[in-house]
Write an enzyme that holds these catalytic residues in place. Structure first.
Site, PDB file in Angstrom:
ATOM      1  N   ALA A  59     -29.349  53.663  15.589  1.00  0.00           N
ATOM      2  CA  ALA A  59     -30.696  53.963  16.778  1.00  0.00           C
ATOM      3  C   ALA A  59     -30.499  55.812  16.073  1.00  0.00           C
ATOM      4  CB  ALA A  59     -29.836  54.121  18.529  1.00  0.00           C
ATOM      5  N   GLU A  60     -31.366  56.549  16.017  1.00  0.00           N
ATOM      6  CA  GLU A  60     -32.441  57.513  15.076  1.00  0.00           C
ATOM      7  C   GLU A  60     -31.765  58.681  16.368  1.00  0.00           C
ATOM      8  OE1 GLU A  60     -37.184  57.312  16.590  1.00  0.00           O
ATOM      9  OE2 GLU A  60     -35.743  55.725  15.433  1.00  0.00           O
ATOM     10  N   ASN A  61     -30.967  58.145  17.350  1.00  0.00           N
ATOM     11  CA  ASN A  61     -31.361  59.415  18.729  1.00  0.00           C
ATOM     12  C   ASN A  61     -29.600  59.983  18.168  1.00  0.00           C
ATOM     13  OD1 ASN A  61     -31.131  57.083  19.613  1.00  0.00           O
ATOM     14  ND2 ASN A  61     -30.324  57.846  21.883  1.00  0.00           N
ATOM     15  N   GLY A  62     -29.054  58.776  16.915  1.00  0.00           N
ATOM     16  CA  GLY A  62     -27.441  58.755  16.614  1.00  0.00           C
ATOM     17  C   GLY A  62     -26.442  58.458  17.581  1.00  0.00           C
ATOM     18  N   SER A  81     -28.689  62.056  12.079  1.00  0.00           N
ATOM     19  CA  SER A  81     -28.610  60.373  12.012  1.00  0.00           C
ATOM     20  C   SER A  81     -30.239  60.823  11.385  1.00  0.00           C
ATOM     21  CB  SER A  81     -29.606  60.219  13.270  1.00  0.00           C
ATOM     22  OG  SER A  81     -29.880  59.233  13.601  1.00  0.00           O
TER      23      SER A  81
END
Length: 227
Positions: A52-55, A94
């Protein structure tokens, strides 16, 4: 005549077929919406690291209503789960993973894709949007770009000769998977590799504005046995 399926069946069918493209050890970013369902369909016999690109690396299956953790969401705010050994980190790290070329594949939805592999997936005319978000980084940073979407919207084609909406990225899409089949972007344009059970080439062509080339090795698209 195209086989009629319920929308939830269509979405699962697409997500399952996308999961068959993923390999042991892959780092894979899942977009919001339909692509997030791929987490439910991955092969348990291999290790796929979903990002998930938010981390977060280590997304598990999508939770049911009873197991939602309000502090655990993907970049679109959808509830997710984390696998054993999952790793949390900040957004800067990320995007260092994404921009550094360490993502093997990204799975995204789309509003439009055209014959050149151009992607438009971030703005709907007449609606307020905050921006294209991480998609602009993902489609140029990932080694493979898979578009997972329904073939049409309200009967209108989404696979076009030329995108009419603002682009997210140019010439980056590799593979498109819909409920009608699997299409690869090649030097010739859109190449139909697989066709869904109960669907004809004429059905796919009628739902596609782009010129559709037919693979000499056209095969039937596999779908879940319990669909």
């Amino acid at each position: 005549m195209t086989v009629q399926r319920e929308r939830h069946q269509i979405r699962r069918m697409i997500a399952w077929r996308v999961a068959q493209e993923l390999n042991d050890g892959d780092v894979v970013n899942l977009g919001i919406g339909l692509p997030s369902l791929v987490a439910n369909e991955t092969n348990s016999d291999i290790e796929i690291l979903l990002q998930a690109e938010n981390g977060l690396i280590g997304i598990g299956e999508m939770p049911d209503e009873e197991n939602v953790d309000p502090d655990l969401v993907n970049a679109g705010g959808q509830p997710i789960t984390a696998t054993a050994g999952a790793c949390y980190f900040n957004s800067a790290d990320s995007f260092a993973i994404i921009r550094g070329g360490h993502v093997d594949a990204t799975v995204l939805g789309a509003l439009q894709v055209d014959e050149q592999g151009n992607l438009a997936n971030w703005i709907i005319p007449g609606k307020m949007v905050p921006g294209m978000g991480g998609a602009m980084d993902l489609v140029v940073g990932a080694k493979k770009v898979i578009v997972a979407m329904e073939h049409t919207v309200k009967g209108k084609a989404k696979l076009l000769k030329h995108c009419s909406l603002p682009l997210t990225a140019a010439n980056q899409v590799n593979l498109i998977i819909t409920e009608l089949g699997v299409i690869e972007i090649t030097d010739q344009g859109m190449m139909l590799l697989e066709i869904a059970p109960g669907v004809t080439v004429e059905d796919v062509a009628a739902a596609t504005e782009a010129t559709l080339h037919i693979s000499s090795n056209l095969t039937e698209m596999p779908i879940p046995t319990n669909l």
